[in-house]
Design an enzyme around this catalytic site. Structure first.
Site, short mmCIF file in Angstrom:
data_model
loop_
_atom_site.label_atom_id
_atom_site.label_comp_id
_atom_site.label_asym_id
_atom_site.label_seq_id
_atom_site.Cartn_x
_atom_site.Cartn_y
_atom_site.Cartn_z
N GLY A 11 27.02 38.96 52.69
CA GLY A 11 27.78 39.80 51.77
C GLY A 11 27.02 40.07 50.48
O GLY A 11 25.84 39.70 50.34
N LEU A 34 29.75 39.17 59.96
CA LEU A 34 29.34 40.54 59.64
C LEU A 34 30.51 41.54 59.66
O LEU A 34 30.29 42.73 59.80
CB LEU A 34 28.21 41.04 60.56
CG LEU A 34 26.89 40.25 60.55
CD1 LEU A 34 25.83 40.99 61.39
CD2 LEU A 34 26.34 40.05 59.14
N ASP A 59 33.29 33.21 62.53
CA ASP A 59 34.43 33.40 61.63
C ASP A 59 34.78 32.01 61.07
O ASP A 59 34.98 31.06 61.83
CB ASP A 59 35.59 33.96 62.48
CG ASP A 59 36.90 34.08 61.73
OD1 ASP A 59 36.99 33.57 60.59
OD2 ASP A 59 37.83 34.68 62.30
N SER A 125 37.20 33.45 40.86
CA SER A 125 37.21 34.72 40.13
C SER A 125 37.96 34.55 38.82
O SER A 125 38.90 33.74 38.71
CB SER A 125 37.93 35.76 41.00
OG SER A 125 38.32 36.87 40.22
N THR A 127 40.05 36.36 37.93
CA THR A 127 41.41 36.80 38.19
C THR A 127 42.40 35.64 38.01
O THR A 127 43.58 35.87 37.72
CB THR A 127 41.52 37.42 39.61
OG1 THR A 127 42.79 38.03 39.74
CG2 THR A 127 41.37 36.39 40.71
N TYR A 150 45.44 38.79 46.45
CA TYR A 150 44.04 38.34 46.41
C TYR A 150 43.86 37.28 45.32
O TYR A 150 43.30 36.20 45.55
CB TYR A 150 43.10 39.53 46.16
CG TYR A 150 41.76 39.12 45.62
CD1 TYR A 150 40.80 38.58 46.47
CD2 TYR A 150 41.46 39.23 44.26
CE1 TYR A 150 39.57 38.16 45.97
CE2 TYR A 150 40.24 38.82 43.76
CZ TYR A 150 39.30 38.29 44.61
OH TYR A 150 38.10 37.87 44.12
N LYS A 154 42.87 33.01 45.43
CA LYS A 154 41.81 32.29 44.69
C LYS A 154 42.42 31.09 43.95
O LYS A 154 41.82 30.02 43.89
CB LYS A 154 41.10 33.22 43.70
CG LYS A 154 40.22 34.26 44.39
CD LYS A 154 39.01 33.63 45.06
CE LYS A 154 38.22 34.61 45.90
NZ LYS A 154 37.18 33.99 46.72
N ARG A 232 35.45 44.86 30.27
CA ARG A 232 35.13 43.88 31.30
C ARG A 232 33.76 43.28 31.02
O ARG A 232 32.95 43.85 30.28
CB ARG A 232 35.06 44.54 32.70
CG ARG A 232 36.38 45.04 33.22
CD ARG A 232 37.29 43.89 33.64
NE ARG A 232 38.54 44.37 34.19
CZ ARG A 232 39.60 44.72 33.45
NH1 ARG A 232 39.55 44.68 32.13
NH2 ARG A 232 40.72 45.12 34.03
N ARG A 295 45.67 52.00 35.66
CA ARG A 295 45.85 51.45 37.00
C ARG A 295 46.74 50.21 36.91
O ARG A 295 46.49 49.35 36.07
CB ARG A 295 44.49 51.08 37.59
CG ARG A 295 44.53 50.53 38.99
CD ARG A 295 43.15 50.36 39.58
NE ARG A 295 42.39 49.27 38.96
CZ ARG A 295 41.18 48.88 39.35
NH1 ARG A 295 40.57 49.51 40.35
NH2 ARG A 295 40.55 47.89 38.73
N ASP A 298 45.86 46.23 35.86
CA ASP A 298 44.64 46.06 35.06
C ASP A 298 44.93 45.31 33.77
O ASP A 298 45.88 45.63 33.05
CB ASP A 298 44.02 47.43 34.71
CG ASP A 298 42.99 47.87 35.73
OD1 ASP A 298 42.52 47.03 36.52
OD2 ASP A 298 42.65 49.08 35.74
N1 UFG Z 1 37.92 51.49 36.89
C1 UFG Z 1 38.04 52.82 36.67
N2 UFG Z 1 37.91 53.67 37.71
C2 UFG Z 1 37.64 53.25 38.98
C3 UFG Z 1 37.50 51.86 39.21
C4 UFG Z 1 37.65 51.00 38.15
O1 UFG Z 1 38.29 53.24 35.53
O2 UFG Z 1 37.55 54.07 39.89
C5 UFG Z 1 38.05 50.56 35.77
C6 UFG Z 1 39.20 49.59 35.94
O3 UFG Z 1 40.40 50.14 35.46
C7 UFG Z 1 38.71 48.39 35.13
C8 UFG Z 1 37.19 48.45 35.27
O4 UFG Z 1 36.89 49.78 35.69
O5 UFG Z 1 39.03 48.58 33.79
C9 UFG Z 1 36.65 47.48 36.29
O6 UFG Z 1 37.38 47.65 37.49
P1 UFG Z 1 36.91 46.98 38.85
O7 UFG Z 1 37.90 47.41 39.91
O8 UFG Z 1 35.48 47.24 39.10
O9 UFG Z 1 37.03 45.44 38.55
P2 UFG Z 1 38.31 44.60 38.07
O10 UFG Z 1 37.97 44.11 36.70
O11 UFG Z 1 39.57 45.28 38.28
O12 UFG Z 1 38.26 43.48 39.18
C10 UFG Z 1 37.45 42.39 39.04
C11 UFG Z 1 37.04 41.86 40.41
C12 UFG Z 1 38.22 41.32 41.15
C13 UFG Z 1 39.03 40.42 40.29
C14 UFG Z 1 39.38 41.06 38.98
C15 UFG Z 1 40.08 40.12 38.06
O13 UFG Z 1 36.45 42.89 41.17
O14 UFG Z 1 37.74 40.58 42.24
O15 UFG Z 1 38.19 41.46 38.33
O16 UFG Z 1 40.42 40.71 36.86
F1 UFG Z 1 40.19 40.08 40.90
#
Ligand code: UFG
Length: 336
Positions: A11, A34, A59, A125, A127, A150, A154, A232, A295, A298
């Site tokens: 991965g 895979l 698995d 995570s 999260t 999800y 965790k 982030r 979203r 978030d």
């Molecule tokens: N975002 C956009 N447009 C997109 C995708 C994301 O604006 O198409 C924004 C989101 O709103 C967020 C930022 O980009 O503000 C990051 O989003 P991601 O989806 O890339 O990541 P997240 O922070 O939502 O998620 C990450 C990890 C998860 C975990 C989470 C915990 O990918 O595994 O943090 O907060 F659960």
């Protein structure tokens, strides 16, 4: 600690960690069926390292198959990456997540016990902090409300590890809480392989820049942040991978039992719009984007306090968001 089972080693984070483990003198053995990856990752690993990866296509919920792997390989440690990780899919199909993420760890811990393997590093995570309300977050912050099935898996896995350590005086467990892993190997031979429409920011952005998606939607510009978009902690996957090597080395020197938690982030927050503009500047390409509504689920701001991983593991990030976005673009171009 040299022979290490790397579940999910084909991965995104697992493959980069395989490279760093090998470079540090470990013998990483991949266990991966895979389902979320491709053969090309294994080819990439061989090109980067000059070593053909050892892989068992198993698995992790299959106890008998896993048992055979442990009997054949006789590892001394395990890094457990294998899990499903799409937040939105987990809302649609929670049982997939409960079954695979929780079931695989429970199975793995049983098999480890049978074979007296006493060292585990677990992929967790940020999260688990939920909507903490303030950043940077430290490891001792009480877990928040899970924002998705999800996220809940965790949290449950972290509990499972704590409970198992409490029942086994010989066990060493390290829980690594990742913030936002991005980028790719600088060779562009391995990287993230998004299946279907990506839900994470960087893969969506690279696909939009490449013309594979019409435009990126920035989810909200009315948050209480410097430009209104969410903040982030984007960490280069190679920096993240190196932390796993340090975690194994550190754990080997500590007396069991323990279950120790570390944040893995840069300690710095960037907004979504900063990420978009950095991508454009670094790569000289435009990212078509529109501002959309927020979203659901978030968190407005999330970045790590990295004091503990710096002081205890001696780990520090060396790569920047700009490095990560250049590597992500190179990888996107290699994907074609
Ligand atoms: N975002 C956009 N447009 C997109 C995708 C994301 O604006 O198409 C924004 C989101 O709103 C967020 C930022 O980009 O503000 C990051 O989003 P991601 O989806 O890339 O990541 P997240 O922070 O939502 O998620 C990450 C990890 C998860 C975990 C989470 C915990 O990918 O595994 O943090 O907060 F659960």
């Amino acid at each position: 600690m040299k022979k290490t089972i790397v579940t999910g080693g084909a991965g995104f984070i697992g493959s980069h960690t395989w490279v760093e483990l090998l470079a540090a003198g470990f013998e990483p053995i991949i266990v991966d069926d895979l389902r979320n990856s491709e053969e090309r990752v294994l080819e990439g690993l061989e090109k980067i390292s000059g070593h053909k990866p050892v892989i068992h296509r198993v698995d992790c919920c299959d106890a008998e198959a896993l048992d055979r792997v442990f009997a054949a390989e006789r590892p001394s440690s395990v890094i457990h990456f294998a899990a499903d990780k799409a937040v939105n899919e987990s809302v649609r199909d929670p049982l997939k997540y409960y079954h695979n993420n929780i079931g695989s760890l429970a199975t793995l811990l049983r098999v480890m016990d049978t074979h007296q393997v006493k060292n585990i590093v677990f992929s967790s995570s940020c999260t688990v902090y939920g909507n903490s309300g303030h950043s940077p977050v430290t490891e001792d912050l009480p877990p928040g409300e899970a924002a998705s099935p999800y996220g809940y898996t965790k949290m449950v896995c972290e509990h499972m590890l704590r409970d198992t350590v409490a029942s086994d005086a010989g066990l060493r467990a390290v829980l690594l809480r990742y913030f936002n892993p991005v980028g790719a190997h600088p060779s562009a031979l391995i990287g993230e392989l998004p299946i279907g429409v990506p839900s994470n920011l960087v893969p969506y952005m690279t696909q939009a820049a490449a013309g594979l998606r019409d435009r990126l939607t920035v989810f909200g510009d009315d948050y209480d942040t410097r430009d209104g978009s969410c903040i982030r902690d984007y960490i280069h996957v190679v920096d993240l991978a190196k932390a796993h090597v340090l975690a194994l080395q550190w754990a080997a020197k500590q007396h069991p039992p323990f279950c120790e938690v570390f944040n893995l982030g840069t300690g710095k927050g960037n907004t979504v719009l900063e990420a978009v503009h950095t991508f454009e500047q670094e790569n000289g390409v435009k990212v078509p984007f529109v501002i959309g509504p927020r979203r659901e689920g978030d968190v407005p701001v999330m970045f790590a306090d990295t004091t503990k991983s710096r002081k205890v593991l001696g780990w520090q990030t060396k790569l920047t968001l700009a490095d990560a976005l250049r590597d992500a673009w190179r990888w996107q171009q290699a994907l074609g």
